[in-house]
Design a protein around this motif. Structure first.
Motif, PDB file in Angstrom:
ATOM      1  N   GLY A 128      -3.983   6.190   8.266  1.00  0.00           N
ATOM      2  CA  GLY A 128      -3.622   4.771   8.245  1.00  0.00           C
ATOM      3  C   GLY A 128      -4.733   3.852   8.733  1.00  0.00           C
ATOM      4  O   GLY A 128      -4.491   2.673   9.013  1.00  0.00           O
ATOM      5  N   LYS A 176       0.851  -1.848   5.942  1.00  0.00           N
ATOM      6  CA  LYS A 176       1.430  -0.785   6.772  1.00  0.00           C
ATOM      7  C   LYS A 176       2.891  -1.112   7.085  1.00  0.00           C
ATOM      8  O   LYS A 176       3.772  -0.256   6.976  1.00  0.00           O
ATOM      9  N   TYR A 236      -2.844   2.882   2.867  1.00  0.00           N
ATOM     10  CA  TYR A 236      -4.137   2.369   3.340  1.00  0.00           C
ATOM     11  C   TYR A 236      -5.220   2.657   2.309  1.00  0.00           C
ATOM     12  O   TYR A 236      -5.191   3.699   1.687  1.00  0.00           O
TER      13      TYR A 236
END
Ligand code: KG4
Ligand code: ZN
Length: 343
Positions: free
Chosen positions: A39, A177, A183
């Motif tokens: 992420g 997110k 991502y």
């Protein structure tokens, strides 16, 4: 011929540049797939990956390049210290081996000059940046930075304003997110925003005062979080295109408004756009409109030079060289201030 090295974040990049002629070649290895599952960029993983991929990329450049390397340009900051150190150590080692000078470049100068790299490559000029484009206002929008800088008629760089909190790319990444998109968030939000309504949700546009040139994106992210907390997962799923379009529009609008206010502070003759977020179609469109409003040239970095790359570092080294330094020890012309600090 110059060899340029860029390892400040999650792209390992090498470029060859012939002053007066332009880019001879570029080699880039992105780490997006490596960091995606986490992420965000994991500094230690990034540094190890630079260590693995930098030497093979330099070898590719050497095989492809005709002629001798006369100097090395390397990004020395800002960026992730462990990642920068790998590029700087490689550059210094090669400089020792080849007995050539090495110059440490500020990464943001690379982004700032990158629209001119595009202009030069398109045949717009050779040699020094023509006076017709100066003074120039540059907007750099990336995952780590959002700032406005000026290149004056003497080709000196001045910082005009920057973000008080998150960068625009960071706001897009954090927003993605929260929406569970993955991502990096910028391109995913742009994709999902297609078909969505930019006015469906009313998100804040940063610091409202017109005279205030600094950016602020932390309120935007918080506002999205509160908005999502009031919705059921099914409502969020159905509204995702609208949420993405509205969120993206808030970022675009904030960038355009502050750029418009900055353009009013001087008699600028061109507007530049660079950094990873400059790949976004809406951002390009909105900034082109701001330049059009003032009837000045709009220069956007080519998509392949928006994100981190070594071409822009080579170009900045050639067009805006760091202060010349005395030869240091061992007969090597190594810039003595080649530490991880800005110039
Ligand atoms: O310049 P860059 O590659 O790295 C930094 O120096 O930070 O910029 C990466 C940032 C990320 O936040 C990413 O989400 C954003 O650029 N980005 C985009 C797009 N492509 C990359 N943001 C909006 N729309 C895009 N198409
Ligand atoms: Zn960057």
């Amino acid at each position: 011929m110059w060899l340029a090295i860029e390892t400040s974040c999650d792209e390992t990049a090498v470029a060859l540049y012939a002053p007066g002629r332009g880019l001879v070649g570029e080699w880039l290895q992105t780490q997006i797939a490596l960091h995606g599952p986490h992420g965000g960029v994991v500094p230690d993983l990034a540094a190890r990956e630079h260590l693995r991929t930098l030497a093979p990329l330099i070898a590719l450049g050497q095989q492809a390049g005709e002629g001798r390397i006369d100097a090395i340009a390397v990004t020395r900051g800002p960026g992730l210290a462990a990642c920068l150190a790998i590029g700087v150590a490689a550059a210094k080692a090669l400089a020792l081996a080849w007995q050539v000078p090495v110059w440490g470049l500020n990464h943001l100068r690379g982004h700032l000059w990158s629209p001119f790299l595009t202009l030069a490559a398109d045949g717009g000029f050779a040699g020094a940046v023509p006076d017709d484009y100066l003074p120039h206002l540059g907007l750099i929008v990336s995952g780590g930075h959002t700032l406005l800088a000026v290149i004056d008629t003497r080709r000196q760089v001045h910082l005009l304003s920057s973000t008080r909190d998150d960068a625009a790319g960071e706001a897009l990444d954090k927003g993605a997110k929260l929406l569970g998109l993955g991502y990096p968030g910028g391109p995913l939000i742009e994709q999902r925003a297609r078909g969505g309504r930019p006015a469906a949700f009313d998100f804040p546009r940063g610091l409202p005062e017109r005279a205030e040139l600094d950016f602020s994106f932390s309120g935007l992210k918080t506002s999205l979080r509160y908005c999502l907390e009031k919705m059921t997962p099914e409502e969020v799923r159905r509204a995702t295109p609208d949420l993405c379009a509205s969120y993206q529009e808030a970022v675009v609008d904030a960038l355009a408004k502050k750029t418009r206010a900055a353009l009013q502070t001087g008699s600028f003759r061109s507007l530049g756009l660079s950094g990873g977020v400059a790949r976004n179609g809406r951002v390009r469109e909105a900034l082109a409109a701001e330049a059009g409003r003032r009837k000045i040239s709009f220069l956007a970095a080519r998509p392949e030079h928006t994100g981190d790359n070594a071409g822009m570092i080579a170009f900045a080294a050639a067009i805006d060289p760091p202060p010349r330094a005395e030869a240091q020890g061992m007969g090597l012309k190594i810039d003595p201030s080649l530490s991880l600090v800005d110039y």
